[in-house]
Design an enzyme around this catalytic site. Structure first.
Site, mmCIF file in Angstrom:
data_model
loop_
_atom_site.group_PDB
_atom_site.id
_atom_site.type_symbol
_atom_site.label_atom_id
_atom_site.label_comp_id
_atom_site.label_asym_id
_atom_site.label_seq_id
_atom_site.Cartn_x
_atom_site.Cartn_y
_atom_site.Cartn_z
ATOM 1 N N ARG A 106 0.858 -1.252 0.156
ATOM 2 C CA ARG A 106 0.011 -0.019 -0.097
ATOM 3 C C ARG A 106 0.962 1.598 -0.015
ATOM 4 O O ARG A 106 1.170 1.917 0.933
ATOM 5 C CB ARG A 106 -0.798 0.036 1.120
ATOM 6 C CG ARG A 106 -2.184 -1.030 0.828
ATOM 7 C CD ARG A 106 -3.071 -1.040 1.892
ATOM 8 N NE ARG A 106 -4.429 -1.021 1.463
ATOM 9 C CZ ARG A 106 -5.535 -1.269 2.107
ATOM 10 N NH1 ARG A 106 -5.328 -1.425 3.401
ATOM 11 N NH2 ARG A 106 -6.640 -1.315 1.667
ATOM 12 N N GLN A 111 -1.093 2.595 -5.603
ATOM 13 C CA GLN A 111 -2.543 2.917 -5.187
ATOM 14 C C GLN A 111 -3.568 2.657 -6.198
ATOM 15 O O GLN A 111 -4.627 2.090 -5.807
ATOM 16 C CB GLN A 111 -2.584 4.462 -4.949
ATOM 17 C CG GLN A 111 -2.808 4.916 -3.620
ATOM 18 C CD GLN A 111 -2.769 6.438 -3.362
ATOM 19 O OE1 GLN A 111 -2.562 6.952 -4.180
ATOM 20 N NE2 GLN A 111 -2.726 6.711 -1.986
ATOM 21 N N ASP A 114 -4.490 -1.054 -5.933
ATOM 22 C CA ASP A 114 -5.071 -1.369 -4.646
ATOM 23 C C ASP A 114 -6.671 -1.837 -4.368
ATOM 24 O O ASP A 114 -7.502 -1.154 -4.205
ATOM 25 C CB ASP A 114 -5.087 -0.205 -3.685
ATOM 26 C CG ASP A 114 -5.372 -0.548 -2.063
ATOM 27 O OD1 ASP A 114 -5.756 -1.568 -1.919
ATOM 28 O OD2 ASP A 114 -5.384 0.389 -1.243
ATOM 29 N N SER A 117 -8.548 -1.892 -1.176
ATOM 30 C CA SER A 117 -9.375 -0.539 -0.915
ATOM 31 C C SER A 117 -10.673 -0.739 -1.999
ATOM 32 O O SER A 117 -11.788 0.209 -1.625
ATOM 33 C CB SER A 117 -8.355 0.575 -1.465
ATOM 34 O OG SER A 117 -7.640 0.923 -0.197
ATOM 35 N N TYR A 211 -1.784 -0.527 9.389
ATOM 36 C CA TYR A 211 -2.686 -1.172 9.807
ATOM 37 C C TYR A 211 -2.897 -1.297 11.401
ATOM 38 O O TYR A 211 -1.910 -1.007 12.040
ATOM 39 C CB TYR A 211 -2.691 -2.825 9.335
ATOM 40 C CG TYR A 211 -2.838 -3.078 7.903
ATOM 41 C CD1 TYR A 211 -4.281 -3.028 7.412
ATOM 42 C CD2 TYR A 211 -1.842 -3.184 7.001
ATOM 43 C CE1 TYR A 211 -4.493 -3.228 5.904
ATOM 44 C CE2 TYR A 211 -1.941 -3.544 5.692
ATOM 45 C CZ TYR A 211 -3.334 -3.414 5.317
ATOM 46 O OH TYR A 211 -3.525 -3.484 3.849
HETATM 47 P P1 NAD Z 1 -8.603 -3.338 7.421
HETATM 48 O O1 NAD Z 1 -9.743 -3.776 6.480
HETATM 49 O O2 NAD Z 1 -7.599 -4.046 7.862
HETATM 50 O O3 NAD Z 1 -9.306 -2.720 9.121
HETATM 51 C C1 NAD Z 1 -10.663 -1.945 9.125
HETATM 52 C C2 NAD Z 1 -10.322 -1.179 10.153
HETATM 53 O O4 NAD Z 1 -10.721 -1.672 11.528
HETATM 54 C C3 NAD Z 1 -9.080 -0.221 10.225
HETATM 55 O O5 NAD Z 1 -9.149 0.900 10.377
HETATM 56 C C4 NAD Z 1 -8.457 -0.818 11.714
HETATM 57 O O6 NAD Z 1 -7.809 0.095 12.503
HETATM 58 C C5 NAD Z 1 -9.763 -0.997 12.284
HETATM 59 N N1 NAD Z 1 -9.920 -2.204 13.490
HETATM 60 C C6 NAD Z 1 -8.937 -2.990 13.785
HETATM 61 N N2 NAD Z 1 -9.166 -3.764 15.032
HETATM 62 C C7 NAD Z 1 -10.334 -2.858 15.486
HETATM 63 C C8 NAD Z 1 -10.985 -2.749 16.986
HETATM 64 N N3 NAD Z 1 -10.624 -3.736 17.936
HETATM 65 N N4 NAD Z 1 -11.960 -1.939 17.111
HETATM 66 C C9 NAD Z 1 -12.111 -0.859 16.132
HETATM 67 N N5 NAD Z 1 -11.697 -0.961 14.987
HETATM 68 C C10 NAD Z 1 -10.423 -1.964 14.610
HETATM 69 O O7 NAD Z 1 -8.096 -1.798 7.117
HETATM 70 P P2 NAD Z 1 -8.288 -1.073 5.775
HETATM 71 O O8 NAD Z 1 -9.542 -0.393 5.836
HETATM 72 O O9 NAD Z 1 -7.729 -1.822 4.713
HETATM 73 O O10 NAD Z 1 -7.321 0.225 5.936
HETATM 74 C C11 NAD Z 1 -6.164 0.318 7.079
HETATM 75 C C12 NAD Z 1 -5.203 1.476 6.717
HETATM 76 O O11 NAD Z 1 -4.581 1.391 5.557
HETATM 77 C C13 NAD Z 1 -5.918 2.566 7.176
HETATM 78 O O12 NAD Z 1 -5.111 3.514 7.483
HETATM 79 C C14 NAD Z 1 -5.952 3.240 5.462
HETATM 80 O O13 NAD Z 1 -6.050 4.643 5.403
HETATM 81 C C15 NAD Z 1 -4.607 2.847 5.077
HETATM 82 N N6 NAD Z 1 -4.595 2.552 3.617
HETATM 83 C C16 NAD Z 1 -3.471 3.076 2.729
HETATM 84 C C17 NAD Z 1 -3.379 3.107 1.555
HETATM 85 C C18 NAD Z 1 -2.266 3.641 0.686
HETATM 86 O O14 NAD Z 1 -1.612 4.251 0.949
HETATM 87 N N7 NAD Z 1 -2.197 3.502 -0.630
HETATM 88 C C19 NAD Z 1 -4.291 2.502 1.067
HETATM 89 C C20 NAD Z 1 -5.571 1.857 1.551
HETATM 90 C C21 NAD Z 1 -5.616 2.128 3.049
#
Ligand code: NAD
Length: 357
Positions: A106, A111, A114, A117, A211
Site C-alpha cells: 500500500r 495506489q 489497491d 481498497s 494497519y
Molecule cells: P482493515 O480492513 O484491515 O481494517 C478496517 C479497520 O478496522 C481499520 O481502520 C482498523 O484500524 C480497524 N480495527 C481493527 N481492530 C479494531 C478494533 N478492535 N476496534 C475498532 N476498529 C478496529 O483496514 P483498511 O480499511 O484496509 O485500511 C487500514 C489502513 O490502511 C488505513 O490507515 C488506510 O488509510 C490505510 N490505507 C492506505 C493506503 C495507501 O496508502 N495506498 C490504501 C488503503 C488504505
C-alpha cells in the site's frame, strides 16, 4: 470479473492478447459481445488456458483448477495469502508465479492497484444500503404535516476504507452517524465526513503499513465492556474492524444484541474473518430477538458491475506493471512485484517455482 470490456480494450491497444471465458461476465452486466468488440477472444472454459502466460481472476482457484495451470504461468487474484497456507503451497508446488491482490504494497505508486481498497469501498456502500432496507425506519430527519421523524442513528465500527465509505453513505442518506476505531489518527477523517468520533478510551497501535495491531486481552475486555453499553443506542451498526491475518476482533457480544431495540440491524463486514458480532453467521442473514444480523461474506459481488469495473482497473495496472507492452518482464527487485508475489518467486532470476514464497 477480473477484466471488463473497457480495460480489455486498453490492454489490447497496449499489446496484450486477451481470452475471456464464455458467459463469465453476463451476470455482472458484461455480455460476451462487449468483450469481442473490445478485442478479446471468447473461449469455452476447457480451452481457456491454452497458451496463456498470465491468468487473471477474482477468487482463488480450486485444487483442480491449479492442476490445470502450466508451470511458470503468472496468476493474479485474491489468493488469501495470510489465511490459505494450503492454497499458496499448492500454487508453489505447481510452479505457478502467483500475485495476490491482497499483498500489493500500500504505497503511493501502487495506489491504482489497491484492490482491497476498491472492493472495501463497494462493500461499505452496500452495507449501508442493506441496513437501510432492513430497518423499519427512515434514515433522514423528516418534517412533515404528520409530524417530525427523528433521523436514524448509525454506528460504524472500524473506520478504514470500508468504514469511511459506510459513514459517507449513511450521512448522504441523512442518518446521524457515530464511528470509532482503535487507530486514533482516524478521528479527524471520521469528523470530516460529518460523523461523531466515539472515544471508548481504547487506543491501539498501528503497524508500519497503517494497519491496526491486535489489541491486548485487557484492551479487548475494556472495549467490549464500553461497547456493550453504547451499542443499544443505535438503530444500525455497521462493523468493519479487521486485523490482517488474524480473526476479526469481537466487538458486539450477544448480550449487547439482546439490549438493542427490535427492528435494529447489524451488518457485519468482518463476517468472512469470523465476524465482529458474536452472533454473526458468516454467509447468512439471521434475526435474533428482533435484531437482523447480516453476515454476507462477499458484498462486492452484489454490486458486480462497479465492483468489477474498479477491480479490473486495479488488475490492468498490475498487468501492465508485470508485463509492460504485453511482454512479461518480472523484476523481483521491484517493491510491488516482490511484495505481491506469494508463490513461485525465483531464487535465481528467471527460474520461477524453485524457492519458497
Ligand atoms: P482493515 O480492513 O484491515 O481494517 C478496517 C479497520 O478496522 C481499520 O481502520 C482498523 O484500524 C480497524 N480495527 C481493527 N481492530 C479494531 C478494533 N478492535 N476496534 C475498532 N476498529 C478496529 O483496514 P483498511 O480499511 O484496509 O485500511 C487500514 C489502513 O490502511 C488505513 O490507515 C488506510 O488509510 C490505510 N490505507 C492506505 C493506503 C495507501 O496508502 N495506498 C490504501 C488503503 C488504505
Amino acid at each position: 470479473m477480473a477484466l471488463v470490456p473497457e480495460t480489455v480494450a486498453k490492454l489490447a491497444a497496449a499489446g496484450f492478447e486477451i481470452t475471456v471465458e464464455r458467459g463469465a461476465g453476463a451476470v455482472a452486466g458484461f455480455p460476451d459481445e462487449d468483450y469481442t468488440d473490445a478485442g478479446a477472444t471468447v473461449a469455452e472454459s476447457g480451452a481457456l488456458l491454452d497458451g496463456a502466460e498470465m491468468i487473471v481472476r477474482v477468487a482463488r482457484p480450486s485444487a483442480d483448477e491449479v492442476a490445470a495451470i502450466a508451470p511458470g504461468t503468472v496468476l493474479i487474484g485474491f489468493l488469501a495469502p495470510l489465511t490459505d497456507t494450503e492454497g499458496i503451497e499448492r500454487l508453489q508446488r505447481q510452479g505457478v508465479v502467483a500475485f495476490a491482490m491482497e499483498s500489493v504494497p500500500r504505497i503511493t505508486r501502487a495506489q491504482s492497484m489497491d484492490a482491497l481498497s476498491s472492493q472495501a469501498t463497494v462493500a461499505g456502500y452496500k452495507a449501508v444500503l442493506i441496513a437501510a432496507d432492513r430497518v423499519p425506519k427512515l434514515f433522514p430527519m423528516l418534517m412533515t404535516a404528520a409530524g417530525t421523524i427523528a433521523p436514524a442513528r448509525v454506528l460504524v465500527m472500524g473506520a478504514g476504507v470500508a468504514g469511511l465509505q459506510a459513514i459517507a453513505t449513511a450521512r448522504r442518506l441523512g442518518a446521524v452517524v457515530s464511528a470509532f476505531d482503535v487507530r486514533p489518527a482516524v478521528k479527524e477523517q471520521v469528523e470530516s465526513l460529518g460523523a461523531r468520533f466515539l472515544d471508548l478510551g481504547v487506543h491501539g497501535e498501528e503497524t508500519e503499513g497503517g494497519y491496526a495491531k491486535e489489541l491486548t486481552p485487557e484492551q479487548q475486555a475494556a472495549q467490549l465492556a464500553a461497547l456493550e453499553e453504547r451499542v443499544p443506542d443505535f438503530d444500525v451498526v455497521i462493523t468493519t474492524a479487521l486485523v490482517p491475518g488474524r480473526p476479526a476482533p469481537r466487538l458486539i457480544p450477544a448480550s449487547a444484541v439482546s439490549h438493542m431495540r427490535p427492528g435494529s440491524c447489524i451488518v457485519d463486514l468482518a463476517a468472512e474473518a469470523g465476524g465482529n458480532c458474536e452472533l454473526t453467521q458468516p454467509g447468512n442473514e439471521i434475526v435474533r430477538e428482533g435484531v437482523t444480523i447480516v453476515g454476507f461474506t462477499n458484498l462486492p459481488s452484489q454490486m458486480a458491475f462497479h465492483a468489477s469495473q474498479l477491480y479490473s482497473r486495479n488488475v490492468a495496472t498490475l498487468l501492465q506493471h508485470l508485463a509492460p507492452g504485453g511482454e512479461l518482464a518480472l523484476d523481483f527487485d521491484d517493491e510491488i512485484t516482490a511484495g505481491a508475489c506469494v508463490a513461485g518467486k525465483p531464487d535465481v532470476a528467471g527460474r520461477p517455482g524453485e524457492a519458497s514464497a
